[in-house]
Design an enzyme around this catalytic site. Sequence first.
Site, PDB file in Angstrom:
ATOM      1  N   ASN A  90     -48.470 -32.754  20.430  1.00 44.56           N
ATOM      2  CA  ASN A  90     -48.084 -34.114  19.997  1.00 44.56           C
ATOM      3  C   ASN A  90     -49.156 -35.145  20.341  1.00 44.56           C
ATOM      4  O   ASN A  90     -48.896 -36.145  20.993  1.00 44.56           O
ATOM      5  CB  ASN A  90     -46.714 -34.525  20.560  1.00 44.56           C
ATOM      6  CG  ASN A  90     -46.681 -34.618  22.074  1.00 44.56           C
ATOM      7  OD1 ASN A  90     -47.526 -34.042  22.762  1.00 44.56           O
ATOM      8  ND2 ASN A  90     -45.705 -35.339  22.596  1.00 44.56           N
ATOM      9  N   HIS A 177     -38.335 -27.437  21.518  1.00 46.96           N
ATOM     10  CA  HIS A 177     -37.793 -28.580  22.270  1.00 46.96           C
ATOM     11  C   HIS A 177     -36.375 -28.768  21.724  1.00 46.96           C
ATOM     12  O   HIS A 177     -36.189 -29.323  20.644  1.00 46.96           O
ATOM     13  CB  HIS A 177     -38.684 -29.803  22.027  1.00 46.96           C
ATOM     14  CG  HIS A 177     -38.132 -31.099  22.508  1.00 46.96           C
ATOM     15  ND1 HIS A 177     -38.742 -31.840  23.505  1.00 46.96           N
ATOM     16  CD2 HIS A 177     -37.032 -31.803  22.148  1.00 46.96           C
ATOM     17  CE1 HIS A 177     -38.029 -32.956  23.723  1.00 46.96           C
ATOM     18  NE2 HIS A 177     -36.989 -32.956  22.903  1.00 46.96           N
ATOM     19  N   ASN A 276     -37.506 -36.720  29.029  1.00 44.95           N
ATOM     20  CA  ASN A 276     -36.780 -36.058  27.959  1.00 44.95           C
ATOM     21  C   ASN A 276     -37.041 -34.553  27.988  1.00 44.95           C
ATOM     22  O   ASN A 276     -38.187 -34.148  27.832  1.00 44.95           O
ATOM     23  CB  ASN A 276     -37.224 -36.640  26.608  1.00 44.95           C
ATOM     24  CG  ASN A 276     -36.329 -36.175  25.487  1.00 44.95           C
ATOM     25  OD1 ASN A 276     -35.186 -35.794  25.722  1.00 44.95           O
ATOM     26  ND2 ASN A 276     -36.840 -36.195  24.278  1.00 44.95           N
ATOM     27  N   ASP A 303     -44.385 -29.671  31.964  1.00 39.01           N
ATOM     28  CA  ASP A 303     -44.173 -30.795  31.043  1.00 39.01           C
ATOM     29  C   ASP A 303     -44.888 -32.043  31.558  1.00 39.01           C
ATOM     30  O   ASP A 303     -44.361 -33.160  31.450  1.00 39.01           O
ATOM     31  CB  ASP A 303     -42.675 -31.070  30.802  1.00 39.01           C
ATOM     32  CG  ASP A 303     -42.447 -31.924  29.545  1.00 39.01           C
ATOM     33  OD1 ASP A 303     -43.433 -32.275  28.864  1.00 39.01           O
ATOM     34  OD2 ASP A 303     -41.278 -32.243  29.261  1.00 39.01           O
ATOM     35  N   HIS A 307     -48.411 -41.156  30.976  1.00 37.13           N
ATOM     36  CA  HIS A 307     -48.249 -42.336  30.120  1.00 37.13           C
ATOM     37  C   HIS A 307     -49.000 -43.503  30.730  1.00 37.13           C
ATOM     38  O   HIS A 307     -48.999 -43.686  31.959  1.00 37.13           O
ATOM     39  CB  HIS A 307     -46.768 -42.708  29.987  1.00 37.13           C
ATOM     40  CG  HIS A 307     -45.999 -41.788  29.085  1.00 37.13           C
ATOM     41  ND1 HIS A 307     -46.219 -41.727  27.727  1.00 37.13           N
ATOM     42  CD2 HIS A 307     -45.036 -40.881  29.346  1.00 37.13           C
ATOM     43  CE1 HIS A 307     -45.402 -40.814  27.189  1.00 37.13           C
ATOM     44  NE2 HIS A 307     -44.678 -40.282  28.152  1.00 37.13           N
TER      45      HIS A 307
HETATM   46  O1  DOR Z   1     -40.383 -36.568  28.601  1.00 38.58           O
HETATM   47  C1  DOR Z   1     -41.037 -36.096  27.681  1.00 38.58           C
HETATM   48  N1  DOR Z   1     -42.284 -36.506  27.418  1.00 38.58           N
HETATM   49  N2  DOR Z   1     -40.476 -35.156  26.908  1.00 38.58           N
HETATM   50  C2  DOR Z   1     -41.067 -34.700  25.792  1.00 38.58           C
HETATM   51  O2  DOR Z   1     -40.514 -33.856  25.137  1.00 38.58           O
HETATM   52  C3  DOR Z   1     -42.363 -35.246  25.355  1.00 38.58           C
HETATM   53  C4  DOR Z   1     -43.104 -35.800  26.486  1.00 38.58           C
HETATM   54  C5  DOR Z   1     -44.256 -36.661  26.066  1.00 38.58           C
HETATM   55  O3  DOR Z   1     -45.026 -36.268  25.202  1.00 38.58           O
HETATM   56  O4  DOR Z   1     -44.435 -37.746  26.669  1.00 38.58           O
HETATM   57 ZN    ZN Z   2     -40.199 -31.481  25.194  1.00 39.02          ZN
END
Ligand code: DOR
Ligand code: ZN
Length: 423
Positions: A90, A177, A276, A303, A307
């Site tokens: 992503n 997911h 998430n 995971d 950010h």
């Molecule tokens: O908390 C999450 N962050 N869950 C995800 O599925 C994607 C991920 C993200 O790319 O920040």
């Molecule tokens: Zn995910």
Amino acid sequence: MTSWLLKDVRPYGEGVVDVRIVDGRITEIGPGLDAGDAQVVQGAGGVLLPGLVDLHTHLREPGREDAETVETGTLAAALGGFTAVHAMANTDPVADTAGVVEQVWRLGREAGWCDVAPVGAVTVGLGGEQMAELGTMADSAARVRVFSDDGKCVSDASLMRRALEYVKAFDGVIAQHAQEPRLTVGSQMNEGVNSSLLGLAGWPAVAEEAVIARDCLLAAHVGSRLHVCHVSTAGSVDIVRAAKARGVDVTAEVTPHHLLLTDDLACTYDPIYKVNPPLRTQADVDALRAGLADGTVDVVATDHAPHALEDKESEWGSASPGMTGLETALAVVVDAMSPAFSWRTLATRMSETPAVIGRLEGHGRPLAVGEPANLTVVDPGRSWTVDAAQMATRSSNTPFAGRVLPVRVVATFLRGKPTAGPA
Ligand code: DOR
Ligand code: ZN
């Protein structure tokens, strides 16, 4: 010829030995080996493990280099004891073509901190409508074997079925997911007592469980391999357990944060705890730990989701979900799982099995003569306080800041080359 002698380490926490590494491979293991002209690294009685392998890392490059780059993310991985990470698709642009996955793979090679195995998107642009060119990505220099729209669910059952069928040709796996989108519209946190108290829209366990159940049936129907990303509920563990008992080729991962934290933390309204799938209840945490201990949940995956400050330091509702995790993963798992976990089990869940699921060569191998020297040394007596400012990741959204963790990675070797630690 480069040779190293790793002195006084305990493979899987057992007896003290020395390990000789020549040209990237283990050539000798035994007590009191002669250094000769090898460079000596003091292991000081640390636990020696095969280098950790992460099935689920967000490196953010290309597109969000302000949050992380392949360079900073893989350095964080090395410091956390990882010798290989799977980089989620992503990004911006999305890793849905051979060009993008090759770019990420090449950036990983250039950085040299750990191997980067790019994950390919299942659908074009993560749009959930048109299958991406999975075969081209599999045939590319990046040799993609894991495909995922992570961040989004492949919710269309027909598309999921076709993707599962398609990857059989090259022994690939779809990493889902699991989040039924219609059941999670506007969701902000786990649906339960706390979401009612806080007045935040809930993300019910059934939204995860319904997709996992459906996908297990689809995988069985087409005889393909399914991997479930970040299971977070007790019900998900039950469904995976039942599917395995029926012979479905399904594997599952759990994150360190879902093993340690609960949705009580949402009551702080601090978006550092927004993720998430969301943090769940203590009963879910207990079931996840039991599932990981008995092997229903095959692996731990971080995971790691860095950010930028402006995406995380806002009110809960508009903050991005995600937590960093590479540098704390092993210590958090030890904290959550001890004393149930032996070092051998930890090596299985964090190195051997993830390498098998990702079909990665040269990683997750036993600590034995002839194997590539992808190694991690852990000081089992070194507790430390997590300091977000001291981390190699470019982002500071760790939920563990200020927490004291019980053990620390002190050295990592990638094909015999020290990538982190005293050397
Ligand atoms: O908390 C999450 N962050 N869950 C995800 O599925 C994607 C991920 C993200 O790319 O920040
Ligand atoms: Zn995910």
